[in-house]
Write a protein that holds these residues in place. Structure first.
Motif, PDB file in Angstrom:
ATOM      1  N   SER A   1      -2.485   3.463  -3.101  1.00 21.51           N
ATOM      2  CA  SER A   1      -3.167   2.350  -2.436  1.00 21.51           C
ATOM      3  C   SER A   1      -4.585   2.121  -2.932  1.00 21.51           C
ATOM      4  CB  SER A   1      -3.238   2.599  -0.928  1.00 21.51           C
ATOM      5  OG  SER A   1      -1.951   2.583  -0.367  1.00 21.51           O
ATOM      6  N   LYS A   2      -5.277   3.190  -3.352  1.00 23.61           N
ATOM      7  CA  LYS A   2      -6.678   3.044  -3.679  1.00 23.61           C
ATOM      8  C   LYS A   2      -6.879   2.965  -5.187  1.00 23.61           C
ATOM      9  CE  LYS A   2      -7.143   4.004   0.834  1.00 23.61           C
ATOM     10  NZ  LYS A   2      -6.668   4.994   1.783  1.00 23.61           N
TER      11      LYS A   2
ATOM     12  N   SER B   1       1.194   6.882   1.844  1.00 19.51           N
ATOM     13  CA  SER B   1       1.039   8.299   2.189  1.00 19.51           C
ATOM     14  C   SER B   1       0.997   8.478   3.693  1.00 19.51           C
ATOM     15  CB  SER B   1      -0.197   8.902   1.519  1.00 19.51           C
ATOM     16  OG  SER B   1      -1.354   8.202   1.863  1.00 19.51           O
TER      17      SER B   1
ATOM     18  N   ASP C   1      -4.976  15.966   1.622  1.00 16.25           N
ATOM     19  CA  ASP C   1      -4.739  14.530   1.488  1.00 16.25           C
ATOM     20  C   ASP C   1      -5.682  13.999   0.403  1.00 16.25           C
ATOM     21  OD1 ASP C   1      -4.702  11.772   1.781  1.00 16.25           O
ATOM     22  OD2 ASP C   1      -4.886  11.811   3.971  1.00 16.25           O
TER      23      ASP C   1
ATOM     24  N   TYR D   1      -8.308   9.890  -2.251  1.00 14.51           N
ATOM     25  CA  TYR D   1      -9.447   9.411  -3.056  1.00 14.51           C
ATOM     26  C   TYR D   1      -9.763  10.301  -4.256  1.00 14.51           C
ATOM     27  CZ  TYR D   1     -10.134   6.625   1.138  1.00 14.51           C
ATOM     28  OH  TYR D   1      -9.949   5.773   2.183  1.00 14.51           O
TER      29      TYR D   1
ATOM     30  N   THR E   1      -1.717   8.834  -2.766  1.00 13.37           N
ATOM     31  CA  THR E   1      -1.353   7.430  -2.532  1.00 13.37           C
ATOM     32  C   THR E   1      -1.651   6.557  -3.753  1.00 13.37           C
ATOM     33  OG1 THR E   1      -1.788   5.489  -1.151  1.00 13.37           O
ATOM     34  CG2 THR E   1      -3.638   6.962  -1.489  1.00 13.37           C
TER      35      THR E   1
HETATM   36  C1  PLP Z   1      -6.036   5.155   2.794  1.00 18.01           C
HETATM   37  C2  PLP Z   1      -5.737   6.564   3.223  1.00 18.01           C
HETATM   38  C3  PLP Z   1      -4.435   7.014   3.438  1.00 18.01           C
HETATM   39  C4  PLP Z   1      -3.286   6.044   3.551  1.00 18.01           C
HETATM   40  O1  PLP Z   1      -2.803   5.618   2.403  1.00 18.01           O
HETATM   41  P1  PLP Z   1      -1.492   4.717   2.340  1.00 18.01           P
HETATM   42  O2  PLP Z   1      -0.807   5.318   1.167  1.00 18.01           O
HETATM   43  O3  PLP Z   1      -1.963   3.335   2.127  1.00 18.01           O
HETATM   44  O4  PLP Z   1      -0.686   4.894   3.589  1.00 18.01           O
HETATM   45  C5  PLP Z   1      -4.218   8.342   3.727  1.00 18.01           C
HETATM   46  N1  PLP Z   1      -5.234   9.204   3.842  1.00 18.01           N
HETATM   47  C6  PLP Z   1      -6.503   8.810   3.684  1.00 18.01           C
HETATM   48  C7  PLP Z   1      -7.596   9.798   3.837  1.00 18.01           C
HETATM   49  C8  PLP Z   1      -6.782   7.482   3.388  1.00 18.01           C
HETATM   50  O5  PLP Z   1      -8.044   7.074   3.300  1.00 18.01           O
END
Ligand code: PLP
Length: 359
Positions: free
Chosen positions: A209-210, A88, A181, A184, A207
């Motif tokens: 990622s988490k 993201s 965004d 989370y 994302t």
């Molecule tokens: C981790 C994070 C992202 C980045 O995510 P990626 O997809 O890994 O680039 C974006 N915004 C926030 C608030 C995050 O904590």
């Protein structure tokens, strides 16, 4: 710096990612909000059983059609309302490049990359301080005409706005774009995705990622009105048309297909987070009401001289790595990723030792 570096970038301060230690195996790594769980087993199966490795000689689908269709299904929107990015972070970079002619507004305490992107693209920043208790008062955004970036839940505080509050922000000014965004959001906060059907000045970024355990695959998405998505795609195709590689596209699709695993991982993190928050409170820490996969805590006052920095270092000595931001307003806090229940129990045990040392 070389003598060739662009003059307008000389003062650019890059984003500092959390440490990725070499000896990660010996550490309890709670510093970058990664998932403690493996990605869905569907992904390994899909990548290992097909011709996927052979196919790496070919470029990936630049339109990412399969993946985007699956995302659209998952979020109950149309494919025209979705685009994807290399994390993201890339989508956020596209947003700063595309939508911030009249500046970017964001909180004083939030995801550090917003400020870096604004500087990279030479965009005027409007910093809106959080309230004393780290909450966002949407009234503070009433007269802001710049594009608004809000991490919801916010980082590193974990506090979340309700969908009603996001809608009120959107309604404050229909000629201003609100970017939410939702890195989370899957850990218990409310998503604004469905509002994008109603409002053309709302863009939601997310994302894998988490909550989907795919930080290493670099997968992000955006959901908005079709015109906004087309604008983002215009930037993408002017920068890197093949921004998602073949293996990540497969990982993304298969993560979405394994709904049960995803739901189980999220509930497990939520359960462990609430348990950890409660235990930290009982030990005398100040604990924010985080709705993310991390907690944000300040060491007990009764432990004299246990500053957040000392606490960070004490944990580090015991092989637990967390994040401390030496920044105004939050230097008394550390951010701790929610790991497995067992990791949290080790952490709590170590807390006892540290607090006793400092009493
Ligand atoms: C981790 C994070 C992202 C980045 O995510 P990626 O997809 O890994 O680039 C974006 N915004 C926030 C608030 C995050 O904590």
């Amino acid at each position: 710096m070389s003598r060739f570096f662009a003059g307008n970038l000389i003062n650019l301060v890059p984003y500092t990612p959390g440490e990725q230690p070499k000896n990660a195996g010996e550490l309890i790594k709670l510093n970058t909000n990664e998932s403690p769980f493996a990605p869905s087993s569907f992904i390994k199966k899909a990548i290992c059983e097909g011709e996927q490795i052979e196919n790496l000689r070919l470029y990936p689908d630049p339109t990412c059609a399969n993946f985007i269709n699956e995302l659209a299904k998952n979020y109950n929107v149309k494919s025209e309302n979705v685009t994807v990015g290399n994390g993201s972070d890339e989508i956020l970079a596209f947003c700063f490049a595309a939508f911030c002619e009249s500046g970017a507004a964001f909180a004083d305490i939030t995801y550090g990359f917003y400020s870096v992107f604004a500087d990279l693209y030479n965009i005027k920043k409007q910093i809106i301080p959080l309230k004393q208790n780290f909450s966002i008062d949407i009234k503070d955004y009433k007269n802001i005409s710049a594009t608004v970036f809000i991490a919801n839940p916010n980082a590193p505080t974990g506090l979340a706005l309700s969908t009603q509050e996001v809608e009120a922000l959107v309604l404050q000014n229909e000629n201003r774009l609100i970017i939410i965004d939702e890195a989370y959001v899957d850990f218990g906060a409310q998503s604004a995705v469905q509002l994008t059907k109603q409002y053309d000045n709302l863009l939601v970024v997310g994302t894998f990622s988490k909550s989907r355990s795919l930080a290493g695959a670099r997968i992000g998405y955006a959901i908005a009105n079709e015109d906004i998505i087309n604008d983002l795609n215009k930037i993408k195709f002017s920068f890197n048309p093949y921004n998602l590689n073949r293996l990540s596209l497969i990982a993304g699709v298969n993560s979405l297909l394994d709904k049960d695993y995803f739901n189980n991982c999220c509930s497990e993190i939520i359960k462990t987070r609430e348990y950890t928050k409660k235990k930290f409170s009982e030990m005398g820490f100040s604990v924010t009401n985080s709705m993310a996969n991390f907690i944000f805590v300040s060491p007990p006052k009764l432990a004299k001289n246990l500053s957040a920095e000392n606490y960070f270092n004490a944990l580090r000595q015991k092989n637990i790595i967390v994040r401390h931001f030496n920044l105004p307003r939050i230097s008394d806090y550390v951010r701790i990723t929610v790991g497995t229940k067992q990791q949290m129990q080790t952490l709590l045990q170590v807390n006892n030792d540290i607090i006793n040392e400092y009493k």
